[in-house]
Scaffold this motif. Structure first.
Motif, PDB file in Angstrom:
ATOM      1  N   VAL A  81       0.206  -1.303   0.027  1.00 42.45           N
ATOM      2  CA  VAL A  81       0.096  -0.177   0.026  1.00 42.45           C
ATOM      3  C   VAL A  81       0.600   1.070  -0.344  1.00 42.45           C
ATOM      4  O   VAL A  81       1.946   1.484   0.898  1.00 42.45           O
ATOM      5  N   ASP A  82       0.785   2.769  -0.777  1.00 41.71           N
ATOM      6  CA  ASP A  82       0.960   3.504  -1.257  1.00 41.71           C
ATOM      7  C   ASP A  82       0.743   4.330  -1.843  1.00 41.71           C
ATOM      8  O   ASP A  82      -0.634   3.599  -2.297  1.00 41.71           O
ATOM      9  N   GLU A  83       1.056   6.237  -2.131  1.00 40.25           N
ATOM     10  CA  GLU A  83      -0.292   7.155  -3.173  1.00 40.25           C
ATOM     11  C   GLU A  83      -0.289   5.809  -3.682  1.00 40.25           C
ATOM     12  O   GLU A  83      -1.744   6.585  -4.498  1.00 40.25           O
ATOM     13  N   ALA A  84       0.056   5.249  -4.396  1.00 37.25           N
ATOM     14  CA  ALA A  84      -0.039   4.925  -6.062  1.00 37.25           C
ATOM     15  C   ALA A  84      -1.277   3.696  -6.293  1.00 37.25           C
ATOM     16  O   ALA A  84      -1.636   3.447  -6.538  1.00 37.25           O
ATOM     17  N   SER A  85      -1.199   2.967  -4.757  1.00 38.00           N
ATOM     18  CA  SER A  85      -1.987   2.141  -4.856  1.00 38.00           C
ATOM     19  C   SER A  85      -2.794   2.352  -3.084  1.00 38.00           C
ATOM     20  O   SER A  85      -2.212   1.731  -1.929  1.00 38.00           O
ATOM     21  N   PRO A  86      -3.606   2.928  -2.511  1.00 38.19           N
ATOM     22  CA  PRO A  86      -3.454   3.558  -1.743  1.00 38.19           C
ATOM     23  C   PRO A  86      -4.686   3.319  -0.427  1.00 38.19           C
ATOM     24  O   PRO A  86      -5.556   2.850   0.341  1.00 38.19           O
ATOM     25  N   MET A  87      -5.513   2.228  -1.436  1.00 42.18           N
ATOM     26  CA  MET A  87      -6.617   1.143  -1.040  1.00 42.18           C
ATOM     27  C   MET A  87      -6.548  -0.337  -1.303  1.00 42.18           C
ATOM     28  O   MET A  87      -6.341  -0.788  -2.225  1.00 42.18           O
ATOM     29  N   VAL A  88      -6.121  -0.882  -0.073  1.00 41.36           N
ATOM     30  CA  VAL A  88      -6.019  -1.958   0.338  1.00 41.36           C
ATOM     31  C   VAL A  88      -7.057  -3.597   1.078  1.00 41.36           C
ATOM     32  O   VAL A  88      -7.158  -2.689   1.943  1.00 41.36           O
ATOM     33  N   VAL A  98      -7.978  -6.608   7.426  1.00 40.39           N
ATOM     34  CA  VAL A  98      -7.815  -5.192   7.472  1.00 40.39           C
ATOM     35  C   VAL A  98      -7.892  -4.402   6.120  1.00 40.39           C
ATOM     36  O   VAL A  98      -7.178  -5.153   5.133  1.00 40.39           O
ATOM     37  N   HIS A  99      -8.709  -3.270   6.253  1.00 44.02           N
ATOM     38  CA  HIS A  99      -8.939  -2.915   5.013  1.00 44.02           C
ATOM     39  C   HIS A  99      -8.349  -1.552   5.201  1.00 44.02           C
ATOM     40  O   HIS A  99      -8.328  -0.764   6.376  1.00 44.02           O
ATOM     41  N   ALA A 100      -7.185  -1.185   4.443  1.00 42.06           N
ATOM     42  CA  ALA A 100      -7.181  -0.050   4.609  1.00 42.06           C
ATOM     43  C   ALA A 100      -6.757   0.756   2.947  1.00 42.06           C
ATOM     44  O   ALA A 100      -6.696   0.877   1.911  1.00 42.06           O
ATOM     45  N   VAL A 101      -6.854   2.448   3.568  1.00 45.79           N
ATOM     46  CA  VAL A 101      -6.861   3.536   2.771  1.00 45.79           C
ATOM     47  C   VAL A 101      -5.684   4.498   3.345  1.00 45.79           C
ATOM     48  O   VAL A 101      -6.341   5.246   4.281  1.00 45.79           O
ATOM     49  N   LEU A 102      -4.838   5.469   2.518  1.00 41.12           N
ATOM     50  CA  LEU A 102      -3.737   6.073   2.926  1.00 41.12           C
ATOM     51  C   LEU A 102      -4.342   7.279   2.290  1.00 41.12           C
ATOM     52  O   LEU A 102      -5.468   7.926   1.227  1.00 41.12           O
ATOM     53  N   GLY A 109      -6.017  11.793   7.170  1.00 39.86           N
ATOM     54  CA  GLY A 109      -5.459  10.468   7.829  1.00 39.86           C
ATOM     55  C   GLY A 109      -5.400   9.157   7.598  1.00 39.86           C
ATOM     56  O   GLY A 109      -6.523   9.193   6.893  1.00 39.86           O
ATOM     57  N   THR A 110      -4.594   8.489   7.394  1.00 43.08           N
ATOM     58  CA  THR A 110      -5.177   6.953   7.821  1.00 43.08           C
ATOM     59  C   THR A 110      -6.698   6.088   8.482  1.00 43.08           C
ATOM     60  O   THR A 110      -6.183   6.425   9.598  1.00 43.08           O
ATOM     61  N   TYR A 111      -6.814   5.815   7.096  1.00 38.26           N
ATOM     62  CA  TYR A 111      -7.805   4.837   7.853  1.00 38.26           C
ATOM     63  C   TYR A 111      -7.833   3.636   7.566  1.00 38.26           C
ATOM     64  O   TYR A 111      -6.720   2.949   6.934  1.00 38.26           O
ATOM     65  N   LEU A 112      -8.070   3.166   9.139  1.00 39.84           N
ATOM     66  CA  LEU A 112      -7.611   1.083   9.036  1.00 39.84           C
ATOM     67  C   LEU A 112      -9.348   0.763   9.723  1.00 39.84           C
ATOM     68  O   LEU A 112      -9.525   1.346  10.289  1.00 39.84           O
TER      69      LEU A 112
END
Length: 323
Positions: A81-88, A98-102, A109-112
């Motif tokens: 996960v990074d700015e290029a792939s921000p939702m995983v 676990v679902h993450a959004v940057l 801010g970071t969502y988990l």
């Protein structure tokens, strides 16, 4: 840094999940066996759900620490996960989702969003003792399993669809082979013959995807006695309805819907994604699904609020009536 996120005066929870240090400051609350969901909402703080709705807890996570935890958890799940792939979205260990959004997609801010599997696997008898069967008697549900009716379990997010489905399938005969298809594997069935297929998202190059529709088709070659789709939310509805209409009795699946009356419209919308018109959805669903069981989240807890069966109305559209 570690902290306890319990309400004032709340007792120390009993020994619970084996949660590792990769969850950082969140590990303490996640070990509580009553916790079903943990949310990190950027500057909106940490929220914890113990089955009666999310409640805010403090202290909050600094953004740097939240992002570090997100990157570490996604990496542990074999993705990046990074700015290029921000939702995983990943699965860890024995069913932790676990679902993450940057940022910048996540604006504060970071969502988990972390979904935790229940430590226990409640049976229908235990659910009955807990007052779960409000809108339909437990004996009716047992008869649906025994008669190998295809069942659709509906409800809003976090209403208990997966837990109820697992308990229902636990009543299946021990000789039956249950094949489960899930986007992210989380269904825990107390049954000796269960095999699970998990979808796979494409890698950074766009290759390697294994979709739910493909898994539905593959599962038919595995001689399932009961075919189960953990959650129906896209074009896989076409393959599932087709499979259940070709002699695969005893199947089951879940579907997001806010009420029993909303289920036909929800199925029509999913059918449209698969190229099915409303008439085709009505005929397929009415033929394939024997019962619709709708679960609800109430102030008293999660409950089976209503049960119905599909009918075709005078416009050749799908409808639902009380079971």
């Amino acid at each position: 840094m570690s902290f306890v996120v319990r309400a004032p005066g709340e007792a120390e929870p009993p020994p619970g999940r084996a949660i590792g240090g990769e969850f950082g400051a969140l590990a303490v609350v996640m070990r509580d066996p009553a916790v079903t969901d943990v949310f990190v909402n950027g500057s909106g703080g940490i929220w914890v759900d113990r089955g009666l709705g999310a409640v805010r807890h403090r202290p909050d996570l600094p953004e740097g620490e939240a992002r570090e935890i997100a990157v570490r958890l996604i990496s542990a799940g074999g993705r990046h996960v990074d700015e290029a792939s921000p939702m995983v979205d990943v699965r860890l260990g024995d069913g932790v989702r676990v679902h993450a959004v940057l940022p910048p997609v996540a604006t504060t801010g970071t969502y988990l969003s972390i979904r935790l599997p229940r430590l226990e696997r409640p049976t229908l008898a235990q659910l009955e003792s807990a007052g779960f069967f409000v809108g339909c008697p437990a004996d009716v549900v047992r008869s649906l399993v025994a008669s190998r009716a295809n069942v659709l379990i509906t409800g809003a997010g976090g209403s208990g669809k997966t837990t109820f489905l697992a308990a229902l399938l636990g009543e299946a005969a021990l000789s039956e082979r249950i094949v489960v298809i899930e986007d992210v594997a989380e269904l825990r069935i107390d049954h000796p013959h269960v095999v699970t297929l998990e979808a796979r998202q494409p890698n950074l190059e766009g290759a390697g995807e294994v979709s739910l529709p493909r898994l539905v088709r593959e599962s038919l070659r595995m001689r399932p006695d009961r075919l189960v789709l953990g959650e129906c939310r896209g074009s896989e509805v076409r393959d599932l309805l087709a499979a259940l209409n070709t002699g695969h009795d005893g199947g089951a699946g879940t579907l997001h819907a806010n009420s029993l009356a909303d289920v036909p419209a929800r199925l029509e919308a999913l059918g449209a994604l698969a190229g099915l018109d409303a008439t085709a959805v009505a005929r397929q669903a009415a033929s394939a699904i024997g019962a619709v069981l709708h679960v609800e989240r109430t102030p008293e807890g999660r409950r089976l609020g209503a049960a119905g069966r599909f009918v075709i109305d005078d416009r050749d559209r799908l409808g639902v009536v009380a079971l």
